[in-house]
Scaffold this motif. Structure first.
Motif, PDB file in Angstrom:
ATOM      1  N   HIS A   1     -16.704 -20.406  40.328  1.00  0.00           N
ATOM      2  CA  HIS A   1     -17.586 -19.329  39.720  1.00  0.00           C
ATOM      3  C   HIS A   1     -17.541 -18.155  40.720  1.00  0.00           C
ATOM      4  O   HIS A   1     -17.632 -16.980  40.273  1.00  0.00           O
ATOM      5  CB  HIS A   1     -19.097 -20.143  39.728  1.00  0.00           C
TER       6      HIS A   1
ATOM      7  N   ASN B   1     -16.004 -13.650  40.717  1.00  0.00           N
ATOM      8  CA  ASN B   1     -16.968 -12.326  41.345  1.00  0.00           C
ATOM      9  C   ASN B   1     -18.591 -12.672  40.654  1.00  0.00           C
ATOM     10  O   ASN B   1     -19.136 -11.538  40.349  1.00  0.00           O
ATOM     11  CB  ASN B   1     -16.503 -11.080  41.083  1.00  0.00           C
ATOM     12  N   LYS B   2     -18.967 -13.943  40.348  1.00  0.00           N
ATOM     13  CA  LYS B   2     -20.394 -13.971  39.878  1.00  0.00           C
ATOM     14  C   LYS B   2     -21.332 -14.706  40.827  1.00  0.00           C
ATOM     15  O   LYS B   2     -21.119 -15.248  41.559  1.00  0.00           O
ATOM     16  CB  LYS B   2     -20.059 -14.918  38.590  1.00  0.00           C
ATOM     17  N   ASP B   3     -22.859 -14.083  40.623  1.00  0.00           N
ATOM     18  CA  ASP B   3     -23.803 -14.639  41.526  1.00  0.00           C
ATOM     19  C   ASP B   3     -24.037 -15.963  41.312  1.00  0.00           C
ATOM     20  O   ASP B   3     -23.925 -16.504  40.258  1.00  0.00           O
ATOM     21  CB  ASP B   3     -25.031 -13.667  41.410  1.00  0.00           C
TER      22      ASP B   3
ATOM     23  N   PRO C   1     -20.446  -9.979  44.961  1.00  0.00           N
ATOM     24  CA  PRO C   1     -21.092 -11.099  44.525  1.00  0.00           C
ATOM     25  C   PRO C   1     -21.893 -11.656  45.768  1.00  0.00           C
ATOM     26  O   PRO C   1     -21.559 -11.626  46.554  1.00  0.00           O
ATOM     27  CB  PRO C   1     -20.090 -12.255  43.936  1.00  0.00           C
TER      28      PRO C   1
ATOM     29  N   ARG D   1     -27.612 -11.355  39.480  1.00  0.00           N
ATOM     30  CA  ARG D   1     -27.274 -10.881  38.283  1.00  0.00           C
ATOM     31  C   ARG D   1     -26.854 -11.900  37.347  1.00  0.00           C
ATOM     32  O   ARG D   1     -26.040 -12.657  37.803  1.00  0.00           O
ATOM     33  CB  ARG D   1     -25.956  -9.782  38.170  1.00  0.00           C
ATOM     34  N   GLU D   2     -27.773 -12.322  36.431  1.00  0.00           N
ATOM     35  CA  GLU D   2     -27.393 -13.599  35.554  1.00  0.00           C
ATOM     36  C   GLU D   2     -26.753 -14.867  36.283  1.00  0.00           C
ATOM     37  O   GLU D   2     -25.671 -15.164  36.172  1.00  0.00           O
ATOM     38  CB  GLU D   2     -26.510 -13.150  34.520  1.00  0.00           C
TER      39      GLU D   2
ATOM     40  N   ARG E   1     -25.603 -18.288  37.874  1.00  0.00           N
ATOM     41  CA  ARG E   1     -25.777 -19.554  37.498  1.00  0.00           C
ATOM     42  C   ARG E   1     -26.334 -20.454  38.525  1.00  0.00           C
ATOM     43  O   ARG E   1     -26.217 -20.311  39.839  1.00  0.00           O
ATOM     44  CB  ARG E   1     -24.330 -20.070  37.548  1.00  0.00           C
TER      45      ARG E   1
END
Length: 603
Positions: free
Chosen positions: A24, A28-30, A163, A186-187, A189
Motif C-alpha cells: 500500500h 504512494n498511499k496514506d 505519502p 488522504r483516504e 487505509r
C-alpha cells in the motif's frame, strides 16, 4: 519485498498485514497502522524505505527510541541516522549531507526538529515518505498526548504528494479518528492488526498492603531467576523504596524517574538494556524508548491510569514472542489517588472514564484478555486460558435473557442512554428525565425489576467487558450495541454471566483463593523440544562477548528467540546458520563463523 526481508532482517515470511501495508505504501498511499508492541510495526516502514528511492523520514518522540532503532538498523547493514539535539553540529551537518547525497535510507527525527527543518533542509532532499511513529501522541484522546505532535499537520501542505504512514500500538476509535484528522491523511487505509499478545500471562492481586506486595514480588522474581523485568510504580518515592528493598535482597536493580538527573536516567536505561542490572523500578516515564526484546516480566506496583497505558507497559515484556508474565497489584488507595489526579487534570471527564475502565479490568471476574481486546474493538467469543481468571474460573450461568433485556432497552432508546438511565429503565424507576423522554412507555420498562440495581450494575459491567456493547465517550457516554451484542439480542448466540457473590466483595477481596503464581511458567522458554540448555547458555555467553566488544546491547547481536532456534537446529555450516529465522545476510557474514565454530565444538 521478500528479498529485502530475508537479506536485511533474516525472515522468509511476513507477519500478518505487513506485506499488505508495505504494498500500500509503495503505491504512494496514506495509511494508519495499529499493531501491538512487538507486532512488527517498524518492518512496515523499514522495508519500503530500503526499496524506495530517497530517504524515509521517521518521526519519533524520544531520543532513546531513535538511538535504539538506528543501532538496530545499522547492525543489519541498513544506512540510518538520527537528527537530534544529542548530536553536535558537525554530526548533524554530516547527516544532512548524507541525506542530500541519497546515502541514507532512514532518517529519525523528533517532531520539534521536523517542524523546524520542514521548510528548509527537507525541501532539499528526496523524501520517499513520512512515517509517524507513536502516532497516538498527536491526540488529546490518546494516553500520551504530546503538544509538539499537533504541529505535524503541516507536512501535508508542504509535501502534498508525499505519502504519510502513521503507526501506533495503542489507539481506541476516537484516537484513530483524531490521528487521521490532524495529520490530514488522504483516504487512508486503516490496518488494524490483532491486539492479542497470547504469550503474555495476565495476573491481578487485589487488596495487598506494602509488606504483602514486597513478599509477592520477591517470590515472583525468584521464579524468574536472571530474567530481565520492569516494575512500574505510581510515585518516585515508591520506585526508590521498592528498588532499595530489592537491592537489600541481592537483586541488581536500577531506578528511573523524571526527578533524576538526565545522566542517571540514561545510565539506568543503559544498564538495563545491557543486562548489567536485572530489574528497573520506574515511573511511567520509562519504557517508550525500550526495544529490549527479552524483557520476561512486568509488574505494576500500582493501578495504571488507563487501559492504553497498561497495555503499552505490559507490551514491553515478551517482544520476542516467548512466554512472559505480567502482574498487577490493585488497591483502594491507588484508586483514590488516581481519581484525584484525573479530577484535577485538564480533561477530567475522559480521564475519569478511562480510569473507570482500568478499575473494571482489575476487578473483573471474566477473562482479562477478552476485556483488553474488547476495549480496542476486537471482540473475542472465547476465553484465553492464560490469565488468572481463566486458570481459576468463577461459576457461570446462562444469562442470555438478562443480556437480551438490557440490549433490548438500549436498542429501544435508539442507543441514546448511559448506564444510570438504563438501570432506571430496567428497574422501572420513574424520574423526571426518564418520564420527559417517554422511556416509561418502552416495552422493556421494568423488565428487570426482579434484579437489584447493584446486580444490574455488575451484569452491565460484565456485558461491557465481554464486548456486547461499547461506551461512546464523545456522546455523553451513551451505550452502543456491538455485532457480538446483536448476535445475543437476536438469539444467534448465548451469553454466560458470572454468578455474583457479594460476600467476596470486601476489603480483603484480594485474598480470594486464587492461584497467584505467575502462569505459563510450565511452558519452558525453549522454542521446541530437543533444545540443549548448556548450548543455549554457551551461545548466550558468546553473544554477550560480541556485544561487549561492539558496545551494543546483547539482543541487537541476536535475539533470545534466535539463540533458542540455534540451540535446537545446531547449524554447523555458514549456509545453515543463515537459514535460521531472524538471521540476516549481514549478521551471517558478521557473526556466523564464531557461532558455527561454537556449535561445531558442542556437537
Amino acid at each position: 519485498m521478500q528479498q529485502v526481508l530475508k537479506t536485511y532482517f533474516g525472515y522468509t515470511d511476513f507477519r500478518p498485514l505487513q506485506e499488505e501495508i508495505i504494498s500500500h505504501l509503495l503505491l504512494n498511499k496514506d495509511a494508519l497502522v495499529l499493531m501491538p508492541t512487538g507486532g512488527g510495526k517498524s518492518v512496515c516502514y523499514q522495508v519500503p524505505a530500503i526499496i524506495c528511492k530517497g530517504t524515509a523520514i521517521v518521526v519519533s518522540p524520544l531520543i532513546s527510541l531513535m538511538k535504539d532503532q538506528v543501532e538496530s538498523l545499522r547492525n543489519n547493514g541498513i544506512a540510518a541516522a538520527a537528527l537530534n539535539s544529542n548530536n553536535d553540529e558537525t554530526e548533524n551537518l554530516r547527516i544532512r549531507r548524507a541525506c542530500m547525497e541519497g546515502k541514507l535510507k532512514l532518517l529519525y527525527i523528533s517532531p520539534e526538529k521536523l517542524v523546524a527543518e520542514a521548510n528548509y533542509f527537507l525541501r532539499d532532499i528526496h523524501v520517499s515518505f513520512f512515517a509517524i511513529d507513536e502516532a497516538h501522541c498527536i491526540s488529546q484522546w490518546g494516553h500520551d498526548f504530546r503538544p509538539e505532535y499537533t504541529q505535524l499537520g503541516i507536512l501535508r501542505s508542504l509535501f502534498p504528494q508525499t505519502p504519510i504512514i502513521a503507526l501506533t500500538a495503542t489507539a481506541d476509535k476516537l484516537t484513530r479518528e483524531d490521528i487521521v484528522k490532524q495529520l490530514h491523511l488522504r483516504e487512508p487505509r486503516i490496518f488494524l492488526s490483532s491486539f492479542d499478545r497470547p504469550n503474555l500471562s495476565l495476573t491481578v492481586k487485589r487488596g495487598y498492603q506494602s509488606k504483602e506486595k514486597n513478599k509477592a514480588i520477591l517470590e515472583f522474581i525468584a521464579q524468574h531467576r536472571g530474567e530481565s523485568g520492569i516494575i512500574y510504580c505510581m510515585s518516585r518515592k515508591n520506585t526508590e523504596n521498592v528498588a532499595q528493598m530489592l537491592q537489600k535482597n541481592g537483586i541488581r536493580t536500577a531506578i528511573y524517574h523524571a526527578g533524576l538527573e538526565t545522566e542517571k536516567r540514561n545510565r539506568a536505561q543503559d544498564d538495563f538494556i545491557n543486562d548489567r542490572v536485572q530489574v528497573v523500578c520506574a515511573t511511567v516515564a520509562f519504557g517508550m524508548g525500550i526495544d529490549k526484546s527479552n524483557v520476561r516480566w512486568v509488574i505494576h506496583y500500582n493501578l495504571p491510569k488507563s487501559i492504553e497505558s497498561f497495555y503499552q507497559e505490559i507490551g514491553r515484556a515478551g517482544r520476542d514472542g516467548l512466554p512472559s508474565d505480567t502482574l498487577l497489584f490493585y488497591s483502594m488507595a491507588d484508586l483514590i489517588m488516581l481519581t484525584k489526579f484525573a479530577t484535577e487534570s485538564g480533561q477530567s471527564e475522559i480521564n475519569l472514564e478511562k480510569l473507570q475502565r482500568m478499575q473494571q479490568y482489575a476487578e473483573a471476574d471474566i477473562c482479562r484478555r477478552r476485556i483488553l481486546l474488547n476495549y480496542f474493538g476486537e471482540q473475542r467469543m472465547h476465553d484465553c486460558g492464560n490469565c488468572d481468571v481463566c486458570k481459576n474460573p468463577p461459576e457461570r450461568f446462562d444469562g442470555t435473557i438478562i443480556v437480551q433485556k438490557a440490549l433490548s432497552a438500549i436498542a429501544r432508546t435508539n442507543q441514546q442512554v448511559g448506564t444510570p438511565m438504563l438501570v432506571d429503565i430496567l428497574r422501572g424507576n420513574l424520574n423526571a428525565e426518564l418520564k420527559e423522554k417517554g422511556y416509561h412507555q418502552l416495552k422493556t420498562y421494568g423488565a428487570g425489576r426482579d434484579i437489584p440495581a447493584r446486580d444490574w450494575q455488575d451484569y452491565l459491567l460484565q456485558m461491557l467487558q465481554m464486548g456486547y456493547f461499547e461506551v461512546a465517550y464523545n456522546e455523553s457516554n451513551h451505550l452502543k450495541i456491538t455485532p457480538a451484542g446483536s448476535d445475543v439480542l437476536f438469539g444467534r448466540e448465548k451469553a454466560h454471566l458470572v454468578v455474583i457473590r457479594r460476600e467476596e466483595i470486601s476489603a480483603t477481596r484480594g485474598r480470594r483463593k486464587r492461584t497467584s503464581a505467575p502462569v505459563m511458567r510450565e511452558l519452558s522458554l525453549g522454542m521446541e523440544s530437543g533444545e540443549s540448555t548448556d548450548l543455549f547458555e554457551a551461545l548466550r555467553s558468546l553473544r554477550k562477548r560480541l556485544a561487549d566488544e561492539e558496545v551494543l546491547p546483547a539482543y541487537l547481536v541476536l535475539s533470545d528467540k534466535v539463540l533458542h532456534l540455534l540451540a535446537v537446529q545446531r547449524p554447523t555450516t555458514l549456509d545453515a546458520f543463515g537459514n535460521v529465522s531472524g538471521i540476516s545476510d549481514y549478521k551471517k557474514k558478521k557473526y556466523g563463523k564464531e557461532f558455527v565454530k561454537l556449535i561445531r565444538n558442542f556437537v
